[in-house]
Design an enzyme around this catalytic site. Sequence first.
Site, PDB file in Angstrom:
ATOM      1  N   GLY A   1      -6.202   7.684  -1.372  1.00 12.46           N
ATOM      2  CA  GLY A   1      -7.328   7.038  -0.686  1.00 12.46           C
ATOM      3  C   GLY A   1      -7.468   5.552  -0.988  1.00 12.46           C
TER       4      GLY A   1
ATOM      5  N   HIS B   1      -2.667   1.302  -9.812  1.00 10.73           N
ATOM      6  CA  HIS B   1      -2.427   2.739 -10.005  1.00 10.73           C
ATOM      7  C   HIS B   1      -2.258   3.039 -11.500  1.00 10.73           C
ATOM      8  CE1 HIS B   1      -1.871   3.266  -5.753  1.00 10.73           C
ATOM      9  NE2 HIS B   1      -0.659   2.762  -5.688  1.00 10.73           N
TER      10      HIS B   1
ATOM     11  N   LYS C   1      -1.476   7.500  -2.598  1.00 11.90           N
ATOM     12  CA  LYS C   1      -1.863   8.402  -1.510  1.00 11.90           C
ATOM     13  C   LYS C   1      -3.151   9.183  -1.736  1.00 11.90           C
ATOM     14  CE  LYS C   1       0.354   7.330   1.064  1.00 11.90           C
ATOM     15  NZ  LYS C   1       0.363   5.862   1.445  1.00 11.90           N
TER      16      LYS C   1
HETATM   17  P1  A3P Z   1      -2.955  11.453   4.865  1.00  9.61           P
HETATM   18  O1  A3P Z   1      -1.497  11.188   4.729  1.00  9.61           O
HETATM   19  O2  A3P Z   1      -3.348  12.776   4.289  1.00  9.61           O
HETATM   20  O3  A3P Z   1      -3.475  11.263   6.237  1.00  9.61           O
HETATM   21  P2  A3P Z   1      -3.357   5.583   0.172  1.00  9.61           P
HETATM   22  O4  A3P Z   1      -4.267   4.668   0.906  1.00  9.61           O
HETATM   23  O5  A3P Z   1      -3.754   5.808  -1.246  1.00  9.61           O
HETATM   24  O6  A3P Z   1      -1.937   5.207   0.363  1.00  9.61           O
HETATM   25  O7  A3P Z   1      -3.569   7.009   0.837  1.00  9.61           O
HETATM   26  C1  A3P Z   1      -3.202   7.248   2.178  1.00  9.61           C
HETATM   27  C2  A3P Z   1      -4.005   8.431   2.674  1.00  9.61           C
HETATM   28  O8  A3P Z   1      -5.343   8.028   2.967  1.00  9.61           O
HETATM   29  C3  A3P Z   1      -3.424   8.965   3.973  1.00  9.61           C
HETATM   30  O9  A3P Z   1      -3.729  10.364   3.967  1.00  9.61           O
HETATM   31  C4  A3P Z   1      -4.221   8.191   5.003  1.00  9.61           C
HETATM   32  O10 A3P Z   1      -4.224   8.745   6.272  1.00  9.61           O
HETATM   33  C5  A3P Z   1      -5.602   8.225   4.355  1.00  9.61           C
HETATM   34  N1  A3P Z   1      -6.478   7.164   4.848  1.00  9.61           N
HETATM   35  C6  A3P Z   1      -6.163   5.876   5.111  1.00  9.61           C
HETATM   36  N2  A3P Z   1      -7.235   5.209   5.561  1.00  9.61           N
HETATM   37  C7  A3P Z   1      -8.259   6.085   5.581  1.00  9.61           C
HETATM   38  C8  A3P Z   1      -9.634   5.975   5.954  1.00  9.61           C
HETATM   39  N3  A3P Z   1     -10.144   4.848   6.415  1.00  9.61           N
HETATM   40  N4  A3P Z   1     -10.400   7.085   5.834  1.00  9.61           N
HETATM   41  C9  A3P Z   1      -9.891   8.241   5.365  1.00  9.61           C
HETATM   42  N5  A3P Z   1      -8.595   8.402   5.005  1.00  9.61           N
HETATM   43  C10 A3P Z   1      -7.786   7.328   5.108  1.00  9.61           C
END
Ligand code: A3P
Length: 314
Positions: free
Chosen positions: A69, A125, A67
């Site tokens: 990014g 990870h 989570k």
């Molecule tokens: P939020 O839950 O705060 O919105 P991961 O990809 O590591 O699983 O992390 C998910 C997080 O990255 C979520 O955060 C998601 O909304 C955000 N996210 C996914 N795609 C994104 C993008 N293209 N740009 C910015 N944030 C993004």
Amino acid sequence: KQEEHQETHQKLSELVSTLPKAKGWATQHVHYHQGFWFNQSPLQGIITLQKSFEARPTDVFLVTLPKSGTTWFKALLFTIMNRNRYDFHDHPLLTANPHECVPFLEMYAMENPNQRPDLSLLSTHMPYTILPKSILASGSRIVYVYRDPKDTFVSLWHFMSKLRPKELPPLVLEDAVEQFCSGKSSYGPFWDHVLGYWKASIEWPDRVMFVKFADMKNDPILHAKRLAEFISYPFSSEEENEGVIHKVIELCSFENLSNLEVNKSGSYKASSASKIESKTFFRQGKTGDWKNILTTEMAEQIDGIIEQKLKDLV
Ligand code: A3P
């Protein structure tokens, strides 16, 4: 071969069951291995990788905590590395979730213990100190994404709440904060995860890049450029003049990706046993949302650890 595979799987599963364990966020436990806590399946993959993974000098590893990014940076790196192969109007990311374009190493290894993906962009990870030796020895590049721990926590809490089986009671926020701060969450303690890569980025700046989610959000042009240079795919001045960096950022933006049909209604097969709706990876994509969820006490509890453990960094 199938039998051999099943035997390896069985042995690994037995090995993991002998490790110290703690209650996880979902139905599964987390297991302790070399200073960190892991869920069963990725840990089986990690042990396999530690034994036999062979990195190549041209590999690029995207490393994140869950989570922080992953989806976004998978898209960015994939687009940067393949920009001479695919047209922006007919791009794989328009019809496939970023997770389908970039393999997740530990789950791949769990299912394919005797092979590696034949691709040079891979994601994991895994904490720095437990990386397979060949990754550090090969000269490959590592991009580590750091996200504010309170935002990461809140994003994880939403994600786990969505994936949680309906028959279970909802996840209690206070309990989740407690567990996150105890370090016993998947791939935790988060501070040791972050510190491992932060120190490595100082020691080996041409091998390990430490990039902040918030910086990419605030100045994507500058940071996409740095990302490309670091992995040896720099943008030429012609590309800059033609607006290629803008196109990369635009394609990978939250607004664009989250509104694509494939990410609104598709699903991603994380393993043969688990399927996740693609939209679960896109929630808000902002910084600072923790303010809307955490109480002052909860924020202070997480801040206390950040100040103590990551004081030189944030
Ligand atoms: P939020 O839950 O705060 O919105 P991961 O990809 O590591 O699983 O992390 C998910 C997080 O990255 C979520 O955060 C998601 O909304 C955000 N996210 C996914 N795609 C994104 C993008 N293209 N740009 C910015 N944030 C993004």
